[in-house]
Enzyme design. Sequence first.
Site, mmCIF file in Angstrom:
data_model
loop_
_atom_site.group_PDB
_atom_site.id
_atom_site.type_symbol
_atom_site.label_atom_id
_atom_site.label_comp_id
_atom_site.label_asym_id
_atom_site.label_seq_id
_atom_site.Cartn_x
_atom_site.Cartn_y
_atom_site.Cartn_z
ATOM 1 N N THR A 80 -10.329 -24.459 36.504
ATOM 2 C CA THR A 80 -10.475 -23.517 37.614
ATOM 3 C C THR A 80 -9.160 -23.353 38.379
ATOM 4 O O THR A 80 -8.622 -22.250 38.486
ATOM 5 C CB THR A 80 -11.573 -24.012 38.584
ATOM 6 O OG1 THR A 80 -12.754 -24.246 37.819
ATOM 7 C CG2 THR A 80 -11.863 -22.990 39.668
ATOM 8 N N LYS A 133 -8.324 -34.332 46.058
ATOM 9 C CA LYS A 133 -8.760 -34.960 47.306
ATOM 10 C C LYS A 133 -9.136 -36.422 47.102
ATOM 11 O O LYS A 133 -8.797 -37.288 47.912
ATOM 12 C CB LYS A 133 -9.981 -34.218 47.844
ATOM 13 C CG LYS A 133 -10.577 -34.837 49.088
ATOM 14 C CD LYS A 133 -12.006 -34.337 49.251
ATOM 15 C CE LYS A 133 -12.826 -34.765 48.051
ATOM 16 N NZ LYS A 133 -13.797 -33.810 47.580
ATOM 17 N N ILE A 183 -7.198 -23.560 53.372
ATOM 18 C CA ILE A 183 -6.714 -23.686 54.759
ATOM 19 C C ILE A 183 -5.445 -24.538 54.773
ATOM 20 O O ILE A 183 -5.464 -25.661 54.294
ATOM 21 C CB ILE A 183 -7.782 -24.329 55.679
ATOM 22 C CG1 ILE A 183 -9.054 -23.482 55.687
ATOM 23 C CG2 ILE A 183 -7.236 -24.499 57.094
ATOM 24 C CD1 ILE A 183 -10.130 -24.012 56.622
ATOM 25 N N GLY A 197 -22.000 -23.220 42.589
ATOM 26 C CA GLY A 197 -20.833 -24.068 42.334
ATOM 27 C C GLY A 197 -20.245 -24.705 43.579
ATOM 28 O O GLY A 197 -19.118 -25.193 43.563
ATOM 29 N N LYS A 243 -12.197 -36.356 53.620
ATOM 30 C CA LYS A 243 -11.209 -35.429 54.173
ATOM 31 C C LYS A 243 -10.816 -35.836 55.586
ATOM 32 O O LYS A 243 -9.651 -35.766 55.968
ATOM 33 C CB LYS A 243 -11.774 -34.008 54.184
ATOM 34 C CG LYS A 243 -11.949 -33.456 52.773
ATOM 35 C CD LYS A 243 -12.699 -32.139 52.799
ATOM 36 C CE LYS A 243 -13.046 -31.681 51.397
ATOM 37 N NZ LYS A 243 -14.197 -30.771 51.381
ATOM 38 N N GLY A 275 -12.613 -22.951 45.717
ATOM 39 C CA GLY A 275 -12.582 -21.751 44.895
ATOM 40 C C GLY A 275 -11.243 -21.622 44.190
ATOM 41 O O GLY A 275 -10.241 -22.163 44.645
HETATM 42 N N1 LIG Z 1 -12.252 -25.972 42.053
HETATM 43 C C1 LIG Z 1 -12.055 -26.029 43.358
HETATM 44 O O1 LIG Z 1 -12.520 -25.160 44.108
HETATM 45 C C2 LIG Z 1 -11.205 -27.122 43.949
HETATM 46 C C3 LIG Z 1 -10.935 -27.106 45.342
HETATM 47 C C4 LIG Z 1 -10.126 -28.105 45.889
HETATM 48 C C5 LIG Z 1 -9.633 -29.112 45.070
HETATM 49 N N2 LIG Z 1 -9.942 -29.124 43.735
HETATM 50 C C6 LIG Z 1 -9.427 -30.217 42.909
HETATM 51 O O2 LIG Z 1 -8.619 -29.696 41.868
HETATM 52 C C7 LIG Z 1 -8.721 -30.532 40.716
HETATM 53 C C8 LIG Z 1 -9.118 -29.672 39.502
HETATM 54 O O3 LIG Z 1 -10.349 -29.036 39.763
HETATM 55 P P1 LIG Z 1 -10.887 -27.878 38.833
HETATM 56 O O4 LIG Z 1 -12.023 -27.250 39.555
HETATM 57 O O5 LIG Z 1 -9.766 -27.017 38.374
HETATM 58 O O6 LIG Z 1 -11.456 -28.696 37.578
HETATM 59 P P2 LIG Z 1 -11.847 -28.137 36.118
HETATM 60 O O7 LIG Z 1 -12.127 -26.680 36.187
HETATM 61 O O8 LIG Z 1 -12.883 -29.032 35.601
HETATM 62 O O9 LIG Z 1 -10.522 -28.321 35.271
HETATM 63 C C9 LIG Z 1 -10.011 -29.588 34.952
HETATM 64 C C10 LIG Z 1 -8.913 -29.397 33.918
HETATM 65 O O10 LIG Z 1 -8.271 -30.634 33.706
HETATM 66 C C11 LIG Z 1 -8.319 -30.952 32.330
HETATM 67 N N3 LIG Z 1 -8.557 -32.387 32.221
HETATM 68 C C12 LIG Z 1 -9.538 -33.108 32.844
HETATM 69 N N4 LIG Z 1 -9.427 -34.401 32.519
HETATM 70 C C13 LIG Z 1 -8.370 -34.494 31.669
HETATM 71 C C14 LIG Z 1 -7.773 -35.564 30.978
HETATM 72 N N5 LIG Z 1 -8.248 -36.808 31.117
HETATM 73 N N6 LIG Z 1 -6.708 -35.292 30.186
HETATM 74 C C15 LIG Z 1 -6.229 -34.049 30.056
HETATM 75 N N7 LIG Z 1 -6.755 -32.988 30.698
HETATM 76 C C16 LIG Z 1 -7.823 -33.216 31.489
HETATM 77 C C17 LIG Z 1 -9.478 -30.186 31.746
HETATM 78 O O11 LIG Z 1 -9.249 -29.970 30.358
HETATM 79 P P3 LIG Z 1 -10.291 -29.142 29.461
HETATM 80 O O12 LIG Z 1 -10.213 -27.718 30.009
HETATM 81 O O13 LIG Z 1 -9.743 -29.239 28.095
HETATM 82 O O14 LIG Z 1 -11.619 -29.764 29.697
HETATM 83 C C18 LIG Z 1 -9.437 -28.909 32.582
HETATM 84 O O15 LIG Z 1 -8.543 -27.981 32.024
HETATM 85 C C19 LIG Z 1 -9.710 -31.624 41.097
HETATM 86 O O16 LIG Z 1 -9.016 -32.742 41.569
HETATM 87 C C20 LIG Z 1 -10.505 -31.006 42.231
HETATM 88 O O17 LIG Z 1 -11.052 -31.969 43.118
HETATM 89 C C21 LIG Z 1 -10.699 -28.154 43.172
#
Ligand SMILES: NC(=O)c1ccc[n+]([C@@H]2O[C@H](COP(=O)([O-])OP(=O)(O)OC[C@H]3O[C@@H](n4cnc5c(N)ncnc54)[C@H](OP(=O)(O)O)[C@@H]3O)[C@@H](O)[C@H]2O)c1
Lengths: 435, 435
Positions: free
Chosen positions: B16, B109, B143, B194, B212, B310
Amino acid sequence: MSTPDTINLGIFGGGTVGGGIVEILTQKSSYFRQLTGKTIRVRKVCVRDASKPRDFTLPEGCSIVTSYDDILDDDDIDIAVEVMGGTTDAKDVVFTALSKGKSVVTANKALIAKDLPEIEKLLTTLDTDDTQFRYEAAVCGGIPIIRSMQSDFVGDDIKLMSGIINGCTNFMLTAMDRDKKSYDEALDQASKLGYAEADPTLDVGGFDARSKLKILMRLAYGMDVEEDEISCRGITELTKMDFEYAKMLGGTIKLLGVAEKNDDGHVSAFVSPCYVTNDDPLSSVNGATNAIEVVSKNLVSSIYIGQGAGRYPTANSCINDIVALAKGDKTKLPFNPKSDTKFANNYSSVFFLRLNYRDQVGITRQVGEICEKHDVSIHSILQNPVQKSQDSAFAIVTEKVEYAAILQVLADIEALSWCKGKPFYMPVLREDWQT
Amino acid sequence: MSTPDTINLGIFGGGTVGGGIVEILTQKSSYFRQLTGKTIRVRKVCVRDASKPRDFTLPEGCSIVTSYDDILDDDDIDIAVEVMGGTTDAKDVVFTALSKGKSVVTANKALIAKDLPEIEKLLTTLDTDDTQFRYEAAVCGGIPIIRSMQSDFVGDDIKLMSGIINGCTNFMLTAMDRDKKSYDEALDQASKLGYAEADPTLDVGGFDARSKLKILMRLAYGMDVEEDEISCRGITELTKMDFEYAKMLGGTIKLLGVAEKNDDGHVSAFVSPCYVTNDDPLSSVNGATNAIEVVSKNLVSSIYIGQGAGRYPTANSCINDIVALAKGDKTKLPFNPKSDTKFANNYSSVFFLRLNYRDQVGITRQVGEICEKHDVSIHSILQNPVQKSQDSAFAIVTEKVEYAAILQVLADIEALSWCKGKPFYMPVLREDWQT
Ligand SMILES: NC(=O)c1ccc[n+]([C@@H]2O[C@H](COP(=O)([O-])OP(=O)(O)OC[C@H]3O[C@@H](n4cnc5c(N)ncnc54)[C@H](OP(=O)(O)O)[C@@H]3O)[C@@H](O)[C@H]2O)c1
Ligand SMILES: NC(=O)c1ccc[n+]([C@@H]2O[C@H](COP(=O)([O-])OP(=O)(O)OC[C@H]3O[C@@H](n4cnc5c(N)ncnc54)[C@H](OP(=O)(O)O)[C@@H]3O)[C@@H](O)[C@H]2O)c1
């Protein structure tokens, strides 16, 4: 003497803001040394009258001066802080300081609104980025909107900005709506509390808000608009009845500065009283507080609410600029490169119209015909329940239509015999708005 | 190859957030070159499964890799962006990247809440400020609260922070209050959209908000608190009746994280549902939106409202960090030097109590006696007008009292025979609050 470990400041102005800056620098000196690796020292404060008592303590090694050149010609001074106001001497001081290689921090909204493009032109000719120019305090005092525009939206596209950017009028609207004060009482109170400009027309006519909107448009869209191209209406036409209608509709009235990029890439802008629903956070921004909402592609909606003026909020913004410079922070100027974004003096919105009338048959039909002629669809017609016969009025809420069409509708209605005085109109901001 | 004109990025995670970062960098590449003087290039994206289709276009010269070392051992990569999540591998990746002199940008986080002090310790041992660490996206997604804490409040003293810092629960509270959904319906809808964590207990129990808050306390007060020292209550005990009472009182209920510096210099903190009046801008922050109010000496009150999560809001924050690094921006770490500020697990507030009871004579007298015993003054007692006999309840609003005293009052009341279930309580934030 200026050393690599010291930043020397010369401050033009030892009044409300200047005094606040000196106080904060004194209180936080050791913290700032830790944060920036440098000692920030105020060496000279330039004022009109050296004998006037000051409400702040002059730091050690700092003198009061009365000639601009005492600061401008002092090669030891690294940063000139301009907090004396005005646009003539202040402009000279800022230009000379920059030309002599001093960075400048200012809180001067009037100067920025008038001369920012010229200042930025000067900066680009300097051929160094050691000479920096900062003006965080010049728009909305304590709200860090300038830095936010320059750092939080670099990867984003701003669609709309809409803000309560004049504290005096927001104070007055709150007093009139919530505390049921008359316009005159509200203005009187705002003046007493120091919220009004020396010439309150600048506030109540919307002109101060327009100056700030112009600066924000420069930052958001890289465009230089002449201020008087921006349609500007203040709060002078508002009546008690408008507040009553707004309440009936579940909202309130705020004086907003709005700039919006349309789908065709044109930017439209206006300052006007606007109807704001109660579930919009801007509706709860009361008193002299300011607020800016930025609608953008990535961040969707971001709202900043804070103090738009006052000694410490404004000084705090100057301090942020000073500390950033002491840390070696550099902004390439002009921040948002001059773009070919076109200004369009038109926009679409839902509108609220209020018409005062002498009772007569056929009013509704005539209004209906005029609206139809100019392609303005009516969403609803409201009759105020609390009504005296001598000021009969009704309100119309339109569907989303063009501003130009509304002006035509109003001109036609005003020409009718039953229409009393100038019809009043204001945009209703939200599209998802429902009665 | 890395040149003085190029910044090379390796991104851990192509989901994402990672996909959003790549998209924005592609769209804005020429603007960023203009702004920073550098070309920012994504060279490698590390994922788990290289064969999985991606919803973004890989930039030219960028490859998908599956081994961390492909990025970590690549000396051409200047910045490692960690957006894969988790706290084990992610920690290794961040520590290794920093040790190898790469700057790190993360959105993680969980990692920051757990390991920020350790990361900052590592940074201070590096003996260079070319290696920078940024985590704007880790708290409240879009933010810019981290940068704001690090730049807008340098000359200020933060007295109180209070925020809607969990999008899932705010969405649920809005659905329960405004749309009259049940708790289960609201949670179900939040999960479908989500907004909920994989384990929604982290949201509804208040634990995500607490993580947080802990980070914000580190930034505002330079203190490291163990998370479980912070009193934490989620939204699970709330009933329809509490919303009805809140409405009667002219307000609503929000799950807030609050940290406050008391006059004696101690900081108290809690996560709890709170009663918020309708004229507080936080009351109109609905849906998954986040908001943080900072009360401080200079700026008085500053409120930031925006998207807490998001793809694009979060990616936008990572982009701000990346562009700042490309511009050569440096932050001395630890930002807020470790202070000796003490944590106090107590605070004073007006409280709202709701007691469910079996009808019986003498209830009011008994409650009055208990409150008196623990020095809790009662401001008002409310009886809900819409009431079924099987869930009789009444509410008490206290004067400003100590949290510890409220716990004693509740313990005593719970022991009485007429008391049904656990009494519910929540702080009423504003002191100027009036029924
Ligand atoms: N989404 C949000 O709104 C949001 C908001 C604030 C903070 N965050 C933070 O941002 C981070 C990512 O979130 P996200 O929503 O982008 O997660 P996500 O959509 O699940 O994407 C995670 C990505 O990391 C890769 N990955 C996960 N574990 C791995 C590993 N052990 N080795 C190699 N690649 C790995 C996955 O690979 P594959 O695609 O091959 O599975 C995927 O591409 C998290 O720490 C989350 O807390 C997210
Ligand atoms: N106050 C606010 O809340 C606020 C908020 C945002 C922006 N600003 C801006 O900040 C600037 C300063 O405002 P302020 O409220 O601090 O004004 P102020 O209290 O009137 O202080 C002005 C200071 O400048 C000095 N000064 C004025 N003209 C001068 C001249 N020709 N030569 C030398 N010294 C001169 C005055 O000297 P004497 O003391 O000897 O008269 C005084 O010390 C203005 O541009 C204003 O628009 C103010």
